[in-house]
Scaffold this active site. Structure first.
Site, PDB file in Angstrom:
ATOM      1  N   TRP A  20       0.845  -1.192   0.000  1.00  0.00           N
ATOM      2  CA  TRP A  20       0.000   0.000   0.000  1.00  0.00           C
ATOM      3  C   TRP A  20       0.881   1.243   0.000  1.00  0.00           C
ATOM      4  CZ3 TRP A  20      -5.350   0.767   0.169  1.00  0.00           C
ATOM      5  CH2 TRP A  20      -6.120  -0.399   0.187  1.00  0.00           C
ATOM      6  N   HIS A  50      -0.460  -6.162   5.921  1.00  0.00           N
ATOM      7  CA  HIS A  50      -1.407  -6.127   4.808  1.00  0.00           C
ATOM      8  C   HIS A  50      -0.713  -6.199   3.448  1.00  0.00           C
ATOM      9  CE1 HIS A  50      -4.683  -5.390   7.616  1.00  0.00           C
ATOM     10  NE2 HIS A  50      -3.793  -4.673   8.274  1.00  0.00           N
ATOM     11  N   HIS A  54      -3.587 -11.958   2.707  1.00  0.00           N
ATOM     12  CA  HIS A  54      -3.712 -11.728   4.151  1.00  0.00           C
ATOM     13  C   HIS A  54      -5.174 -11.683   4.577  1.00  0.00           C
ATOM     14  CE1 HIS A  54      -4.169  -7.683   2.426  1.00  0.00           C
ATOM     15  NE2 HIS A  54      -4.895  -7.404   3.508  1.00  0.00           N
ATOM     16  N   ASP A  56      -7.917  -9.713   7.357  1.00  0.00           N
ATOM     17  CA  ASP A  56      -8.118  -8.538   8.202  1.00  0.00           C
ATOM     18  C   ASP A  56      -8.832  -8.953   9.480  1.00  0.00           C
ATOM     19  OD1 ASP A  56      -7.037  -6.922   6.274  1.00  0.00           O
ATOM     20  OD2 ASP A  56      -8.946  -6.048   5.624  1.00  0.00           O
ATOM     21  N   HIS A  60      -8.337  -3.790  12.653  1.00  0.00           N
ATOM     22  CA  HIS A  60      -7.769  -3.045  11.522  1.00  0.00           C
ATOM     23  C   HIS A  60      -8.531  -1.749  11.263  1.00  0.00           C
ATOM     24  CE1 HIS A  60      -5.797  -2.225   7.785  1.00  0.00           C
ATOM     25  NE2 HIS A  60      -6.784  -2.631   7.000  1.00  0.00           N
ATOM     26  N   HIS A 161     -15.940  -3.296   4.890  1.00  0.00           N
ATOM     27  CA  HIS A 161     -15.255  -3.904   6.032  1.00  0.00           C
ATOM     28  C   HIS A 161     -16.173  -3.952   7.252  1.00  0.00           C
ATOM     29  CE1 HIS A 161     -11.433  -3.201   3.820  1.00  0.00           C
ATOM     30  NE2 HIS A 161     -10.901  -4.068   4.658  1.00  0.00           N
ATOM     31  N   GLU A 173      -7.959 -11.190   1.661  1.00  0.00           N
ATOM     32  CA  GLU A 173      -7.650 -10.306   0.532  1.00  0.00           C
ATOM     33  C   GLU A 173      -6.384 -10.757  -0.200  1.00  0.00           C
ATOM     34  OE1 GLU A 173      -9.627  -6.221   2.367  1.00  0.00           O
ATOM     35  OE2 GLU A 173      -7.570  -6.732   2.906  1.00  0.00           O
TER      36      GLU A 173
END
Length: 209
Positions: A20, A50, A54, A56, A60, A161, A173
């Site tokens: 990210w 992340h 992975h 969540d 998070h 989410h 994800e």
């Protein structure tokens, strides 16, 4: 392919994998070599939770949410169905109503929108919040996507989410699905036993059933 063969659906973790924007780059190095130690190589790993494939945890996106060690590991092991939802900008109840999902507990969505682990996408298909109640009604406990997030990349509200976990649906994800067919599989995507973490990398594998 023999039904007993496991298929890896994880992004390989290496120093070229995308992260990210602004997050911790992935790094692996041998910090203590066999020549130095006299017996073994010892590696050092630095990464964001992340990165790559992975899960969540609610922590998070919710300071009061459950952390990884609080999650039910049973959710990450068991029968799963892969379906194709390519060429869609977003996915919600409307897009999934035509699929037979009765009895499905784990659902993996192939969007085929971004297959380059070394490049972070600019735009991804996302899940709309109305998908959560629909999946819950079907008895689905885990949703997996082949992109870095279930929400739009620049979104701060993270409606998908929040709604997914509100309805008891866990999030997986960055799975890799372009090399596998639609259908039913056994899935293993166990998180690490991280006590206080907001997520965890997983080695996700499937085999036909």
């Amino acid at each position: 392919m023999k039904t007993s063969e496991w298929i890896d659906i994880s992004q390989p973790l290496n120093n070229n994998i995308a992260t990210w924007p602004g997050d911790t780059p992935f790094s692996y190095e041998v910090s203590w070599s066999k020549e130095e130690s006299g017996s073994v190589n010892v590696g050092k790993l630095t990464m964001s939770i992340h990165t790559g494939t992975h899960i969540d945890a609610p922590f998070h996106f919710d300071n009061d949410g459950k952390k990884v060690l609080d999650l039910d590991v049973q959710v990450y092991v068991g029968p799963a169905r892969i379906i194709d939802v390519s060429n869609l900008e977003s996915i919600g109840k409307k897009e999934l109503e035509s699929f037979h999902l009765e009895g499905v507990e784990r659902l993996l969505l192939r969007t085929s929108s971004h297959g380059k682990a070394e490049e972070f996408p600019e735009v991804i298909p996302h899940l709309r919040a109305d998908i959560a109640s629909f999946l819950s009604e079907k008895g689905i406990r885990l949703i997996g996507v082949d992109v870095p997030s279930v929400d739009p990349l620049d979104d701060k509200e993270l409606a998908a989410h929040h709604q997914l976990f509100k309805h008891g649906i866990h999030i997986l994800e960055n799975v890799v699905l372009d090399h596998v067919a639609d259908g039913d599989y056994e899935l293993i995507a166990l998180p690490l036993a991280l006590t206080d973490a907001d997520g965890s990398p997983v080695r996700a594998v499937i085999r036909p059933i």
